[in-house]
Write a protein that holds these residues in place. Structure first.
Motif, PDB file in Angstrom:
ATOM      1  N   SER A 158     -19.550  21.267  17.175  1.00 44.46           N
ATOM      2  CA  SER A 158     -19.575  19.823  16.948  1.00 44.46           C
ATOM      3  C   SER A 158     -20.938  19.219  17.277  1.00 44.46           C
ATOM      4  O   SER A 158     -21.339  18.217  16.675  1.00 44.46           O
ATOM      5  CB  SER A 158     -18.475  19.137  17.764  1.00 44.46           C
ATOM      6  OG  SER A 158     -18.673  19.328  19.147  1.00 44.46           O
ATOM      7  N   ASP A 159     -21.652  19.823  18.235  1.00 40.05           N
ATOM      8  CA  ASP A 159     -22.988  19.289  18.542  1.00 40.05           C
ATOM      9  C   ASP A 159     -23.911  19.427  17.338  1.00 40.05           C
ATOM     10  O   ASP A 159     -24.661  18.512  16.995  1.00 40.05           O
ATOM     11  CB  ASP A 159     -23.575  19.975  19.780  1.00 40.05           C
ATOM     12  CG  ASP A 159     -23.680  21.492  19.651  1.00 40.05           C
ATOM     13  OD1 ASP A 159     -23.033  22.076  18.750  1.00 40.05           O
ATOM     14  OD2 ASP A 159     -24.405  22.100  20.469  1.00 40.05           O
ATOM     15  N   ALA A 173     -20.243  24.017  10.944  1.00 39.87           N
ATOM     16  CA  ALA A 173     -20.241  22.891  11.870  1.00 39.87           C
ATOM     17  C   ALA A 173     -19.320  21.796  11.352  1.00 39.87           C
ATOM     18  O   ALA A 173     -19.474  21.328  10.223  1.00 39.87           O
ATOM     19  CB  ALA A 173     -21.656  22.338  12.057  1.00 39.87           C
ATOM     20  N   ASN A 174     -18.359  21.416  12.177  1.00 37.20           N
ATOM     21  CA  ASN A 174     -17.491  20.288  11.871  1.00 37.20           C
ATOM     22  C   ASN A 174     -17.131  19.590  13.183  1.00 37.20           C
ATOM     23  O   ASN A 174     -17.708  19.899  14.227  1.00 37.20           O
ATOM     24  CB  ASN A 174     -16.247  20.736  11.083  1.00 37.20           C
ATOM     25  CG  ASN A 174     -15.486  21.856  11.773  1.00 37.20           C
ATOM     26  OD1 ASN A 174     -15.242  21.798  12.988  1.00 37.20           O
ATOM     27  ND2 ASN A 174     -15.116  22.892  11.025  1.00 37.20           N
ATOM     28  N   HIS A 175     -16.175  18.692  13.149  1.00 36.77           N
ATOM     29  CA  HIS A 175     -15.844  17.919  14.349  1.00 36.77           C
ATOM     30  C   HIS A 175     -15.316  18.798  15.480  1.00 36.77           C
ATOM     31  O   HIS A 175     -15.478  18.463  16.660  1.00 36.77           O
ATOM     32  CB  HIS A 175     -14.810  16.851  13.997  1.00 36.77           C
ATOM     33  CG  HIS A 175     -14.450  15.960  15.149  1.00 36.77           C
ATOM     34  ND1 HIS A 175     -15.341  15.062  15.701  1.00 36.77           N
ATOM     35  CD2 HIS A 175     -13.294  15.837  15.866  1.00 36.77           C
ATOM     36  CE1 HIS A 175     -14.753  14.425  16.696  1.00 36.77           C
ATOM     37  NE2 HIS A 175     -13.521  14.862  16.831  1.00 36.77           N
ATOM     38  N   ASP A 176     -14.725  19.957  15.132  1.00 40.98           N
ATOM     39  CA  ASP A 176     -14.112  20.824  16.143  1.00 40.98           C
ATOM     40  C   ASP A 176     -14.913  22.086  16.444  1.00 40.98           C
ATOM     41  O   ASP A 176     -14.819  22.634  17.539  1.00 40.98           O
ATOM     42  CB  ASP A 176     -12.700  21.230  15.683  1.00 40.98           C
ATOM     43  CG  ASP A 176     -11.794  20.024  15.473  1.00 40.98           C
ATOM     44  OD1 ASP A 176     -11.746  19.173  16.377  1.00 40.98           O
ATOM     45  OD2 ASP A 176     -11.168  19.922  14.404  1.00 40.98           O
ATOM     46  N   THR A 177     -15.692  22.565  15.489  1.00 39.42           N
ATOM     47  CA  THR A 177     -16.469  23.797  15.640  1.00 39.42           C
ATOM     48  C   THR A 177     -17.957  23.460  15.583  1.00 39.42           C
ATOM     49  O   THR A 177     -18.411  22.821  14.630  1.00 39.42           O
ATOM     50  CB  THR A 177     -16.122  24.797  14.520  1.00 39.42           C
ATOM     51  OG1 THR A 177     -14.718  25.058  14.539  1.00 39.42           O
ATOM     52  CG2 THR A 177     -16.895  26.091  14.695  1.00 39.42           C
ATOM     53  N   TYR A 202     -22.875  19.635  14.218  1.00 41.66           N
ATOM     54  CA  TYR A 202     -22.309  18.757  13.184  1.00 41.66           C
ATOM     55  C   TYR A 202     -22.902  17.355  13.290  1.00 41.66           C
ATOM     56  O   TYR A 202     -23.247  16.732  12.267  1.00 41.66           O
ATOM     57  CB  TYR A 202     -20.787  18.715  13.335  1.00 41.66           C
ATOM     58  CG  TYR A 202     -20.074  17.717  12.464  1.00 41.66           C
ATOM     59  CD1 TYR A 202     -20.008  17.882  11.083  1.00 41.66           C
ATOM     60  CD2 TYR A 202     -19.456  16.595  13.031  1.00 41.66           C
ATOM     61  CE1 TYR A 202     -19.339  16.961  10.285  1.00 41.66           C
ATOM     62  CE2 TYR A 202     -18.789  15.676  12.238  1.00 41.66           C
ATOM     63  CZ  TYR A 202     -18.727  15.860  10.874  1.00 41.66           C
ATOM     64  OH  TYR A 202     -18.067  14.955  10.088  1.00 41.66           O
ATOM     65  N   TYR A 203     -23.054  16.844  14.500  1.00 35.77           N
ATOM     66  CA  TYR A 203     -23.572  15.491  14.672  1.00 35.77           C
ATOM     67  C   TYR A 203     -25.098  15.440  14.708  1.00 35.77           C
ATOM     68  O   TYR A 203     -25.693  14.395  14.412  1.00 35.77           O
ATOM     69  CB  TYR A 203     -22.996  14.867  15.946  1.00 35.77           C
ATOM     70  CG  TYR A 203     -21.541  14.506  15.806  1.00 35.77           C
ATOM     71  CD1 TYR A 203     -21.151  13.432  15.007  1.00 35.77           C
ATOM     72  CD2 TYR A 203     -20.546  15.254  16.436  1.00 35.77           C
ATOM     73  CE1 TYR A 203     -19.813  13.106  14.858  1.00 35.77           C
ATOM     74  CE2 TYR A 203     -19.201  14.925  16.293  1.00 35.77           C
ATOM     75  CZ  TYR A 203     -18.842  13.850  15.498  1.00 35.77           C
ATOM     76  OH  TYR A 203     -17.509  13.532  15.338  1.00 35.77           O
ATOM     77  N   GLU A 227     -17.839  18.763   6.853  1.00 32.32           N
ATOM     78  CA  GLU A 227     -18.260  20.085   7.334  1.00 32.32           C
ATOM     79  C   GLU A 227     -19.587  20.467   6.707  1.00 32.32           C
ATOM     80  O   GLU A 227     -19.861  20.169   5.544  1.00 32.32           O
ATOM     81  CB  GLU A 227     -17.200  21.134   6.994  1.00 32.32           C
ATOM     82  CG  GLU A 227     -17.481  22.515   7.591  1.00 32.32           C
ATOM     83  CD  GLU A 227     -16.297  23.454   7.413  1.00 32.32           C
ATOM     84  OE1 GLU A 227     -15.370  23.391   8.248  1.00 32.32           O
ATOM     85  OE2 GLU A 227     -16.286  24.207   6.425  1.00 32.32           O
TER      86      GLU A 227
END
Length: 500
Positions: free
Chosen positions: A182-183, A176-180, A185-186, A163
């Motif tokens: 996510s764009d 930002a994480n894999h679920d929130t 985050y990456y 996160e």
């Protein structure tokens, strides 16, 4: 020819560097244990938000960057863009929480990898990826990228981060994480602060094992080097660590390791290589070209810091006398020279430029092209040793748009560090262009901490930016507040000529 740094400056800088690093470490440790006495993380983030909101009024068209001094960067160039941009002070250097149930450590971006790892080890944990130089910050490893000898297993440093928290261009906090988000985050890793100001990172931790069982395997031809590296990287027994040091076209040592518990250690094979008088790692490893395949057990912290004293193999540039046995006994305990202080002296007194025959580059290329990369480096620089670390660049849970041009395959970081003494050396710029051309033509990447001379078109080919640009458009004010990545990392950008 200018001042002889190795003779006059660095011997004086060495004890100053030791004091600087020691004081900084103990202050950081004291700050950790008294963290509840000097304000909360939320209060410190609020100060960042307030500065961003002031920029909206006072910015006068300038874009934003952090107020961190240029000399504290590991880049070899002075970051001239900071002189013309709106600088935001970010005082975020605390370890916030070690969550032993979730196996997560949450930290602020200015925490160094050296301090964080020591703190985690004291609590019985470590990180899956521990980059070798202690001065690297968590923020730098996220925003600029990082890897090490466990990256064939875990990937780049950002892949162990679960996160991110940033202050966006509108002054709001975003998670930002894999679920929130996510764009974001990456897209955030390796964006160099062009999507927002990083304020915290949550990182996965793993149980600490006290030793690394390290196997040294010499190779005596370039084909044997590549074959051995490829075999050990993909080995079914799953090595925890894979690393190679190439001493010339026909000689290298490939090292593999597995973390082990105390009871698994053969006591007569322990090597406490981190002790102050021990040989520098690359010098020590070279002996196995004659000694042959050997197994040792290295204390895990010593293993993590194996390249510190020699700064890989750059310390001889500054202290050419420091590796002999008398010097190691007398002065080894105050190594390494802090590169940030060296940068400060260069920027302050000699303009911050390195010699024209100095190479400091990492190129990440598919395993199948490493032989060609070694031969190219030999031909145009003749710099030795070279560093090789295999790494995965793609994670299956990530967006397909982040798939490397070479596909979901094993890549290798080829590190070229040092002075070229070739009579036919074409100069730093011409050599860099040859490396960049090779990386582009072989589905590779250039590490962006170093200098780049690529055109914008070449850069966009190397680093596909669809996700990055969509995030810039989605976050309010982002395009107005922050420069594009290329405009920040290119030579013209770093000199302050492309920041509008």
């Amino acid at each position: 020819m200018g001042l002889d740094w190795a003779k006059y400056v660095c011997p004086i800088l060495l004890p100053i560097s030791f004091l600087y690093d020691s004081i900084l470490y103990w202050l950081t440790l004291a700050r950790y244990y008294t963290r509840h006495l000097h304000g909360t993380h939320e209060e410190r983030v609020l100060k960042v938000q307030e500065q961003v909101r002031r920029w909206q009024v006072e910015g006068r068209g300038r874009k934003m960057c952090t107020a961190r001094p240029s000399w504290m960067s590991i880049s070899q160039q002075k970051l001239g863009y900071k002189d013309t941009m709106y600088r935001v002070k970010i005082d975020l250097g605390d370890v916030l929480e070690i969550d032993k149930e979730k196996m997560i450590v949450r930290v602020e971006p200015a925490v160094t990898i050296g301090f964080l790892n020591r703190l985690l080890v004291a609590n019985g944990y470590t990180l899956p990826v521990v980059p070798e130089l202690d001065i690297l910050t968590i923020g730098g490893l996220v925003m600029g990228g990082g890897l090490e000898s466990t990256s064939h297993k875990y990937g780049l440093f950002q892949y162990i981060c679960s996160e991110f928290e940033i202050v966006a261009a509108d002054g709001e906090v975003m998670i930002a994480n894999h679920d929130t988000n996510s764009d974001l985050y990456y897209a955030l890793p390796v964006s160099y602060g062009t999507l927002g100001f990083l304020t915290s990172v949550s990182i996965r931790i793993i149980p600490y094992k006290p030793y690394m069982k390290l196997t040294y395997r010499p190779a005596y031809s370039i084909d044997e080097t590549i074959s051995l590296l490829d075999r050990e990287t993909h080995k079914a027994t799953s090595n925890d660590s894979v690393e190679g040091i190439v001493y010339n076209v026909n000689q290298s040592v490939i090292m593999t390791g597995q973390y082990v518990e105390e009871e698994e250690v053969e006591k007569d094979k322990i090597n406490r290589m981190g002790l102050w008088f021990k040989p520098w790692f690359y010098k020590y490893v070279e002996k196995f070209l004659e000694k042959g395949e050997t197994i040792e057990y290295v204390p895990t912290l010593h293993f993590h810091q194996r390249h510190n004293k020699g700064t890989f193999w750059l310390t001889p540039m500054w202290l050419p006398w420091a590796h002999n046995i008398i010097a190691r006994f007398l002065f080894g305990w105050i190594l390494p020279v802090n590169p940030q202080l060296l940068n400060w002296l260069k920027e302050t007194f000699v303009g911050g430029e390195f010699e024209d025959n100095f190479n400091l580059q990492d190129f990440i290329i598919p395993m199948k092209h490493v032989k060609e990369g070694i031969l190219l480096s030999a031909e145009i620089t003749d710099v030795w040793p070279l560093w090789m670390v295999p790494t995965r660049l793609y994670q299956p849970q990530g967006p397909k748009s982040l798939m490397p041009r070479g596909g979901d395959t094993m890549y290798v970081d080829l590190g070229v560090y040092g002075l070229s003494h070739l009579k036919t050396f074409k100069g730093r710029d011409a050599t860099l262009r040859l490396f960049e051309k090779f990386a582009l033509e072989h589905d590779g990447f250039q590490a962006l901490y170093a200098e780049t001379l690529m055109t914008n078109e070449e850069f966009e080919t190397m680093y596909t930016g669809d996700l990055y640009y969509s995030v810039r458009k989605r976050i309010p004010n982002c395009e107005k507040a922050f420069p594009r990545l290329f405009d920040k990392i290119s030579r013209e950008g770093r000199q302050g000529k492309k920041i509008l």
